[in-house]
Design an enzyme around this catalytic site. Structure first.
Site, short mmCIF file in Angstrom:
data_model
loop_
_atom_site.label_atom_id
_atom_site.label_comp_id
_atom_site.label_asym_id
_atom_site.label_seq_id
_atom_site.Cartn_x
_atom_site.Cartn_y
_atom_site.Cartn_z
N LYS A 1 8.58 4.29 15.37
CA LYS A 1 8.85 4.68 16.78
C LYS A 1 7.99 5.84 17.23
O LYS A 1 7.62 5.93 18.40
CB LYS A 1 10.33 4.99 17.00
CG LYS A 1 10.91 6.06 16.09
CD LYS A 1 11.68 5.44 14.97
CE LYS A 1 11.90 6.43 13.85
NZ LYS A 1 12.89 6.03 12.90
N GLU B 1 14.16 11.51 8.70
CA GLU B 1 12.71 11.32 8.69
C GLU B 1 12.11 12.22 7.60
O GLU B 1 12.77 13.15 7.12
CB GLU B 1 12.12 11.70 10.05
CG GLU B 1 12.55 10.80 11.18
CD GLU B 1 12.20 9.34 10.96
OE1 GLU B 1 11.03 9.02 10.75
OE2 GLU B 1 13.12 8.50 11.00
N GLY C 1 18.72 3.63 7.15
CA GLY C 1 18.98 3.20 5.77
C GLY C 1 17.99 2.13 5.36
O GLY C 1 17.51 1.36 6.20
N ASP D 1 12.97 12.17 17.37
CA ASP D 1 13.17 10.75 17.01
C ASP D 1 13.96 10.03 18.11
O ASP D 1 13.58 8.94 18.54
CB ASP D 1 13.91 10.69 15.67
CG ASP D 1 14.25 9.28 15.25
OD1 ASP D 1 13.37 8.59 14.70
OD2 ASP D 1 15.40 8.84 15.50
N ALA E 1 0.85 -1.21 0.00
CA ALA E 1 0.00 0.00 0.00
C ALA E 1 0.88 1.24 0.00
O ALA E 1 1.81 1.36 0.81
CB ALA E 1 -0.90 0.01 1.22
N ILE F 1 20.32 -2.82 14.20
CA ILE F 1 20.94 -3.40 15.41
C ILE F 1 19.91 -4.15 16.25
O ILE F 1 18.88 -3.58 16.61
CB ILE F 1 21.56 -2.31 16.31
CG1 ILE F 1 22.54 -1.45 15.51
CG2 ILE F 1 22.23 -2.90 17.53
CD1 ILE F 1 23.06 -0.24 16.29
N LYS G 1 12.81 6.98 20.73
CA LYS G 1 13.57 5.72 20.92
C LYS G 1 13.95 5.55 22.39
O LYS G 1 13.91 4.43 22.93
CB LYS G 1 14.80 5.73 20.02
CG LYS G 1 14.43 5.61 18.54
CD LYS G 1 15.60 5.97 17.65
CE LYS G 1 15.27 5.75 16.18
NZ LYS G 1 16.25 6.38 15.27
N GLY H 1 17.69 0.97 14.06
CA GLY H 1 17.65 0.30 12.74
C GLY H 1 17.99 -1.17 12.78
O GLY H 1 17.30 -1.97 13.42
N1 LIG Z 1 14.52 5.47 6.71
C1 LIG Z 1 15.14 4.89 7.74
O1 LIG Z 1 16.36 4.76 7.77
C2 LIG Z 1 14.35 4.35 8.88
C3 LIG Z 1 12.97 4.53 8.96
N2 LIG Z 1 12.29 4.03 10.03
C4 LIG Z 1 10.84 4.19 10.10
O2 LIG Z 1 10.27 3.46 9.03
C5 LIG Z 1 9.06 4.09 8.60
C6 LIG Z 1 9.15 4.35 7.10
O3 LIG Z 1 10.25 5.20 6.84
P1 LIG Z 1 10.71 5.49 5.33
O4 LIG Z 1 10.65 4.25 4.52
O5 LIG Z 1 12.02 6.19 5.48
O6 LIG Z 1 9.59 6.50 4.86
P2 LIG Z 1 9.24 6.98 3.38
O7 LIG Z 1 8.64 8.33 3.49
O8 LIG Z 1 10.42 6.78 2.47
O9 LIG Z 1 8.10 5.95 2.90
C7 LIG Z 1 6.78 5.98 3.38
C8 LIG Z 1 5.90 5.10 2.48
O10 LIG Z 1 4.63 4.99 3.05
C9 LIG Z 1 3.64 5.36 2.11
N3 LIG Z 1 2.53 6.03 2.79
C10 LIG Z 1 2.62 7.09 3.64
N4 LIG Z 1 1.39 7.43 4.07
C11 LIG Z 1 0.51 6.58 3.47
C12 LIG Z 1 -0.89 6.43 3.50
N5 LIG Z 1 -1.65 7.25 4.21
N6 LIG Z 1 -1.45 5.43 2.77
C13 LIG Z 1 -0.68 4.60 2.04
N7 LIG Z 1 0.68 4.69 1.97
C14 LIG Z 1 1.24 5.68 2.67
C15 LIG Z 1 4.32 6.31 1.14
O11 LIG Z 1 3.65 6.31 -0.11
C16 LIG Z 1 5.72 5.66 1.07
O12 LIG Z 1 5.71 4.61 0.14
C17 LIG Z 1 8.91 5.34 9.46
O13 LIG Z 1 8.10 5.03 10.57
C18 LIG Z 1 10.34 5.62 9.92
O14 LIG Z 1 10.38 6.33 11.14
C19 LIG Z 1 12.89 3.32 11.03
C20 LIG Z 1 14.23 3.08 10.99
C21 LIG Z 1 15.06 3.61 9.93
N1 LIG Z 2 15.72 9.13 10.97
C1 LIG Z 2 16.16 8.03 11.75
C2 LIG Z 2 15.93 6.76 11.01
C3 LIG Z 2 16.06 5.59 11.86
O1 LIG Z 2 15.39 5.41 12.87
C4 LIG Z 2 17.65 8.17 12.05
O2 LIG Z 2 18.28 9.06 11.46
O3 LIG Z 2 18.16 7.43 12.89
NA NA Z 3 16.91 -2.40 16.01
#
Ligand SMILES: NC(=O)C1=CN([C@@H]2O[C@H](COP(=O)(O)OP(=O)(O)OC[C@H]3O[C@@H](n4cnc5c(N)ncnc54)[C@H](O)[C@@H]3O)[C@@H](O)[C@H]2O)C=CC1
Ligand SMILES: N[C@@H](CC=O)C(=O)O
Ligand code: NA
Length: 442
Positions: A106, A191, A309, A202, A46, A137, A206, A135
């Site tokens: 988170k 983010e 990442g 953030d 989705a 870890i 955590k 992430g």
């Molecule tokens: N990017 C990172 O390194 C890390 C991210 N996270 C967490 O993972 C989650 C995702 O992060 P990212 O992939 O970086 O975000 P992103 O912004 O790259 O991707 C979000 C995705 O969710 C979809 N989306 C958002 N709202 C929507 C809705 N209402 N209906 C349907 N689809 C929807 C978007 O279309 C997109 O495909 C977040 O909670 C973030 O805090 C956690 C650890 C690391």
């Molecule tokens: N934005 C966050 C992504 C992982 O949680 C970060 O920079 O650590």
């Molecule tokens: Na972890």
């Protein structure tokens, strides 16, 4: 070939993390099937916009904008959309339809965790969230399981990749804050709104999750003391470097005795702090994270690796997916967690640590004595005094010579230090309080 029955997996989100989860799940289908004892069928992804570019080449027919229909047919729902709503409602819908949930969110867990865990407990569903802290870890599972028989005393960690990337680039390459943030965003660490990283929301989320798990209590997000890295200038980083320190955004969670009542409590806080360059945390570069855990019987443990990442975070998600799928195939209670301890969360004024206070003082006789007197008056013991760069400041239209004074303290109570700093700011000899940084790590 062995025939496995299917476990249906719905993926909510196809961004930085989601696209990599889907890619790895499709690429290693056979391996997952043999590990789980059932085929993991990705039923759909989705997303908000079907035409957005993806970091992986994924079958077009998997994408949908109808998250609710996708959830209805799923055994396991992976939520990597981010944000509070509609993520919260979708997870509740998944739990109430009997699915287990894996999430990296988170912000949602720190804000609505209690509601989600209670909903899951009511129907016997599981909520997995290894990716939500640090992430790739493994830190959630060790706290929930491996250390469940021990008593955690303190956690100190670098839990935000973006701010570590920024501070590291400022320290190692002399980059500006803005340039370093732009690269961290480009690399997919930040983010959706990087304020969450820079202002330490953030990291505070955590810290709230880590402290709740570690101390078997509930630490509301609002009670985590939070200071971001916006005030950290190139000059601060440079001065720290000259003094043998590095500036890191740290999350510190510890058991404390309340100085006011003598009762046991806990503290959870996030702030930029000085760490000796000899300390292992000083060697955590780029977007890496590291978490130190001090437990009564286990002693000190360190968890280190990629904190952000796409593929890295996907690894943690897929580990949770395998656990959830195994439970789905074999049954069993899944992971446990307890929040019965009900410990009070103490304010920042109750902590004890060391400090570096940097003052701009007028360069005249008796300054040192008057500054030292304020520390003594408030019961804060001084460990070192260093005189730094010289400059000048306009006083009544005249240029008056100034000097930078750095005062390092021994361990002191935060409330005493705060009173000292307020008094110093009032001294005629002090032109300004340039910075007050806590010093962490032995
Ligand atoms: N990017 C990172 O390194 C890390 C991210 N996270 C967490 O993972 C989650 C995702 O992060 P990212 O992939 O970086 O975000 P992103 O912004 O790259 O991707 C979000 C995705 O969710 C979809 N989306 C958002 N709202 C929507 C809705 N209402 N209906 C349907 N689809 C929807 C978007 O279309 C997109 O495909 C977040 O909670 C973030 O805090 C956690 C650890 C690391
Ligand atoms: N934005 C966050 C992504 C992982 O949680 C970060 O920079 O650590
Ligand atoms: Na972890």
């Amino acid at each position: 070939m062995i025939e496995y029955r299917n476990v249906r997996v719905a993926l909510l989100g196809g961004g930085t993390v989601g696209a990599q989860v889907a890619r790895l799940l499709l690429e290693h289908q056979e391996e997952f099937a043999s590990r789980v004892g059932a085929s993991l069928e990705l039923t759909g992804i989705a997303v908000r916009n079907l035409d957005s570019p993806r970091s992986a080449d994924l079958p077009k027919e998997l994408f949908t904008t109808d998250a609710e229909s996708l959830i209805l047919g799923a055994d396991i729902v992976i939520e990597v959309m981010g944000g509070l709503e509609p993520a919260r409602s979708y997870i509740l819908q998944a739990i109430n339809s009997g699915a287990d949930v894996v999430t990296a969110n988170k912000a949602l867990l720190a804000t609505h965790g209690t509601e989600l865990f209670e909903a899951a407990e009511r129907v016997g569903a599981q909520l997995y969230f290894e990716a939500a802290v640090a992430g790739a870890i493994p830190i959630i599972r060790p706290l929930r399981e491996s250390l469940a028989g021990d008593r955690v005393k303190r956690i100190m960690g670098i839990v935000n990749g973006t701010t570590n990337y920024i501070l590291d680039k400022m320290d190692v390459e002399g980059s500006t804050f803005d340039d370093a943030l732009a690269v961290a965003t480009e690399l997919g660490y930040a983010e959706a709104d990087p304020t969450a990283d820079v202002d330490a929301f953030d990291a505070a989320q955590k810290a709230s999750i880590l402290a709740s798990l570690a101390f078997h209590t509930t630490i509301p997000l609002e009670s985590v003391h939070r200071e971001g890295i916006r005030e950290i200038s190139g000059k601060t980083v440079e001065l720290a470097k000259k003094a043998g320190y590095v500036v890191k955004l740290l999350a510190v969670c510890e058991r404390l005795t309340d100085p006011a009542t003598g009762e046991e409590g806990v503290s959870a806080r996030v702030y930029p702090a000085l760490i000796s360059r000899e300390h292992p945390l000083a060697a955590v570069h780029k977007a890496n994270n590291a978490v130190f855990v001090e437990a009564e019987a286990a002693g000190s443990l360190m968890f280190y690796g990629a904190g952000a990442g796409g593929p890295e975070t996907a690894s943690a998600i897929l580990g949770d997916l395998v656990s959830a799928a195994r439970r789905h195939v074999i049954g069993g209670p899944g992971l446990g967690a307890s929040t019965h301890a009900n410990l009070p969360v103490l304010p920042i004024s109750a902590i004890t640590t060391r400090y570096h206070v940097t003052l701009s003082v007028f360069d005249r006789p008796g300054v040192l004595a008057s500054v030292a007197e304020e520390f003594a008056k408030h019961g804060v013991s001084v460990e070192l005094v260093e005189q730094g760069t010289f400059g000048s400041e306009a006083v009544s239209g005249e240029a008056a010579p100034t000097a930078t004074l750095v005062i390092g303290t021994h361990a002191a109570l935060e409330s005493d230090l705060a009173a000292t700093v307020s008094a110093l700011a009032q001294l005629d000899a002090v032109s300004s309080v340039v910075s007050v940084l806590r010093v962490e790590g032995a």
